[in-house]
Design a protein around this motif. Structure first.
Motif, PDB file in Angstrom:
ATOM      1  N   ASP A  78      63.300  86.354  37.358  1.00 18.59           N
ATOM      2  CA  ASP A  78      62.317  86.777  38.350  1.00 18.59           C
ATOM      3  C   ASP A  78      61.765  85.566  39.114  1.00 18.59           C
ATOM      4  OD1 ASP A  78      60.680  88.895  39.543  1.00 18.59           O
ATOM      5  OD2 ASP A  78      59.007  87.912  38.514  1.00 18.59           O
ATOM      6  N   LYS A  79      61.458  84.486  38.416  1.00 18.80           N
ATOM      7  CA  LYS A  79      60.958  83.271  39.081  1.00 18.80           C
ATOM      8  C   LYS A  79      62.003  82.716  40.044  1.00 18.80           C
ATOM      9  CE  LYS A  79      57.547  81.481  35.877  1.00 18.80           C
ATOM     10  NZ  LYS A  79      57.142  80.362  35.023  1.00 18.80           N
ATOM     11  N   ARG A  80      63.272  82.698  39.621  1.00 15.36           N
ATOM     12  CA  ARG A  80      64.339  82.214  40.498  1.00 15.36           C
ATOM     13  C   ARG A  80      64.482  83.101  41.730  1.00 15.36           C
ATOM     14  NH1 ARG A  80      67.017  81.741  35.623  1.00 15.36           N
ATOM     15  NH2 ARG A  80      68.317  83.541  36.112  1.00 15.36           N
ATOM     16  N   ALA A  81      64.410  84.417  41.525  1.00 19.65           N
ATOM     17  CA  ALA A  81      64.529  85.356  42.651  1.00 19.65           C
ATOM     18  C   ALA A  81      63.395  85.141  43.644  1.00 19.65           C
ATOM     19  CB  ALA A  81      64.532  86.796  42.146  1.00 19.65           C
ATOM     20  N   LYS A  82      62.177  84.998  43.154  1.00 16.20           N
ATOM     21  CA  LYS A  82      61.031  84.765  44.037  1.00 16.20           C
ATOM     22  C   LYS A  82      61.173  83.431  44.769  1.00 16.20           C
ATOM     23  CE  LYS A  82      57.388  87.426  41.710  1.00 16.20           C
ATOM     24  NZ  LYS A  82      58.224  88.562  41.558  1.00 16.20           N
ATOM     25  N   ALA A  83      61.531  82.380  44.040  1.00 13.12           N
ATOM     26  CA  ALA A  83      61.680  81.062  44.671  1.00 13.12           C
ATOM     27  C   ALA A  83      62.755  81.116  45.748  1.00 13.12           C
ATOM     28  CB  ALA A  83      62.026  80.013  43.618  1.00 13.12           C
ATOM     29  N   GLY A  84      63.884  81.735  45.453  1.00 10.75           N
ATOM     30  CA  GLY A  84      64.952  81.837  46.435  1.00 10.75           C
ATOM     31  C   GLY A  84      64.536  82.614  47.661  1.00 10.75           C
ATOM     32  N   TYR A  85      63.897  83.757  47.445  1.00  8.65           N
ATOM     33  CA  TYR A  85      63.469  84.592  48.573  1.00  8.65           C
ATOM     34  C   TYR A  85      62.452  83.850  49.441  1.00  8.65           C
ATOM     35  CZ  TYR A  85      61.436  88.207  51.403  1.00  8.65           C
ATOM     36  OH  TYR A  85      60.980  88.923  52.478  1.00  8.65           O
ATOM     37  N   TYR A  86      61.426  83.293  48.810  1.00 12.70           N
ATOM     38  CA  TYR A  86      60.367  82.661  49.588  1.00 12.70           C
ATOM     39  C   TYR A  86      60.808  81.326  50.183  1.00 12.70           C
ATOM     40  CZ  TYR A  86      57.505  86.535  48.240  1.00 12.70           C
ATOM     41  OH  TYR A  86      57.022  87.811  48.087  1.00 12.70           O
ATOM     42  N   ASP A  87      61.748  80.638  49.543  1.00 16.84           N
ATOM     43  CA  ASP A  87      62.302  79.429  50.154  1.00 16.84           C
ATOM     44  C   ASP A  87      63.061  79.787  51.426  1.00 16.84           C
ATOM     45  OD1 ASP A  87      61.247  77.832  48.186  1.00 16.84           O
ATOM     46  OD2 ASP A  87      63.143  77.541  47.112  1.00 16.84           O
ATOM     47  N   ARG A  88      63.864  80.863  51.385  1.00 18.49           N
ATOM     48  CA  ARG A  88      64.595  81.298  52.581  1.00 18.49           C
ATOM     49  C   ARG A  88      63.622  81.739  53.671  1.00 18.49           C
ATOM     50  NH1 ARG A  88      67.708  83.413  48.577  1.00 18.49           N
ATOM     51  NH2 ARG A  88      66.859  85.505  48.796  1.00 18.49           N
ATOM     52  N   ALA A  89      62.591  82.484  53.290  1.00 17.46           N
ATOM     53  CA  ALA A  89      61.601  82.942  54.273  1.00 17.46           C
ATOM     54  C   ALA A  89      60.887  81.748  54.908  1.00 17.46           C
ATOM     55  CB  ALA A  89      60.595  83.883  53.617  1.00 17.46           C
ATOM     56  N   SER A  90      60.539  80.750  54.109  1.00 18.94           N
ATOM     57  CA  SER A  90      59.878  79.549  54.642  1.00 18.94           C
ATOM     58  C   SER A  90      60.806  78.796  55.588  1.00 18.94           C
ATOM     59  CB  SER A  90      59.452  78.626  53.506  1.00 18.94           C
ATOM     60  OG  SER A  90      58.440  79.225  52.750  1.00 18.94           O
ATOM     61  N   ALA A  91      62.083  78.723  55.238  1.00 18.28           N
ATOM     62  CA  ALA A  91      63.052  78.037  56.100  1.00 18.28           C
ATOM     63  C   ALA A  91      63.167  78.754  57.440  1.00 18.28           C
ATOM     64  CB  ALA A  91      64.406  77.956  55.411  1.00 18.28           C
ATOM     65  N   ALA A  97      59.614  77.910  64.206  1.00 21.17           N
ATOM     66  CA  ALA A  97      58.599  76.998  64.754  1.00 21.17           C
ATOM     67  C   ALA A  97      59.263  75.840  65.485  1.00 21.17           C
ATOM     68  CB  ALA A  97      57.704  76.472  63.631  1.00 21.17           C
ATOM     69  N   THR A  98      60.347  75.318  64.925  1.00 18.91           N
ATOM     70  CA  THR A  98      61.074  74.226  65.572  1.00 18.91           C
ATOM     71  C   THR A  98      61.667  74.689  66.894  1.00 18.91           C
ATOM     72  OG1 THR A  98      61.589  73.254  63.433  1.00 18.91           O
ATOM     73  CG2 THR A  98      62.944  72.561  65.285  1.00 18.91           C
ATOM     74  N   SER A  99      62.228  75.890  66.912  1.00 19.40           N
ATOM     75  CA  SER A  99      62.792  76.439  68.151  1.00 19.40           C
ATOM     76  C   SER A  99      61.711  76.605  69.208  1.00 19.40           C
ATOM     77  CB  SER A  99      63.457  77.788  67.883  1.00 19.40           C
ATOM     78  OG  SER A  99      64.561  77.618  67.042  1.00 19.40           O
ATOM     79  N   THR A 100      60.548  77.098  68.785  1.00 16.03           N
ATOM     80  CA  THR A 100      59.440  77.290  69.722  1.00 16.03           C
ATOM     81  C   THR A 100      58.963  75.954  70.267  1.00 16.03           C
ATOM     82  OG1 THR A 100      58.755  79.287  68.574  1.00 16.03           O
ATOM     83  CG2 THR A 100      57.107  78.234  69.963  1.00 16.03           C
ATOM     84  N   GLU A 101      58.838  74.953  69.378  1.00 17.42           N
ATOM     85  CA  GLU A 101      58.407  73.629  69.825  1.00 17.42           C
ATOM     86  C   GLU A 101      59.414  73.050  70.806  1.00 17.42           C
ATOM     87  OE1 GLU A 101      57.923  71.399  66.241  1.00 17.42           O
ATOM     88  OE2 GLU A 101      56.176  72.564  65.621  1.00 17.42           O
ATOM     89  N   SER A 102      60.698  73.236  70.526  1.00 19.97           N
ATOM     90  CA  SER A 102      61.744  72.732  71.415  1.00 19.97           C
ATOM     91  C   SER A 102      61.670  73.424  72.771  1.00 19.97           C
ATOM     92  CB  SER A 102      63.111  72.966  70.779  1.00 19.97           C
ATOM     93  OG  SER A 102      64.134  72.591  71.659  1.00 19.97           O
TER      94      SER A 102
END
Length: 122
Positions: A78-91, A97-102
């Protein structure tokens, strides 16, 4: 639905309150107009009863006892699933944000196509 959470009394009858948050890595619920299904299974590992069940079309289906080893393995999964999901969402958020700044940087200098048109018209 307002709080994206289901709360119910433990289905074993112990009376403990069980909270199941609706998130992409936790539980989901369906309501077909007559009955409720809650998935995946509910494992009350932190309660004395340690009950484990699924609610399917308003019926409680017992899922059997899990050993401490299996519970710990599920917690790690469960911890791995949450970390993977939220890491992808953060990316994705960082990428947007980078696209908008560009894009904003191009807008501040007249934009790439605008500058190209100006150069062509010289």
């Amino acid at each position: 639905m307002e709080y994206a959470t289901a709360v119910h009394s433990c289905c074993c009858g112990c009376g403990e309150r069980v909270v199941t948050p609706f998130t992409p890595t936790d539980w989901w619920m369906t309501f077909d107009g007559e009955s409720v299904t809650l998935r995946p299974s509910v494992g009350n590992w932190n309660q004395d009863c340690r009950s484990h069940y699924v609610i399917e079309k308003n019926r409680v289906i017992e899922c059997g006892h899990w050993s401490d080893t299996r519970v710990e393995a599920e917690r790690r999964r469960d911890k791995r699933a949450k970390a993977g999901y939220y890491d992808r969402a953060s990316a994705l958020v960082r990428s947007a944000a980078t696209s908008t700044e560009s894009a904003n940087g191009d807008a501040q200098t007249g934009g790439l196509w605008s500058r190209f048109r100006k150069w062509l018209s010289r």
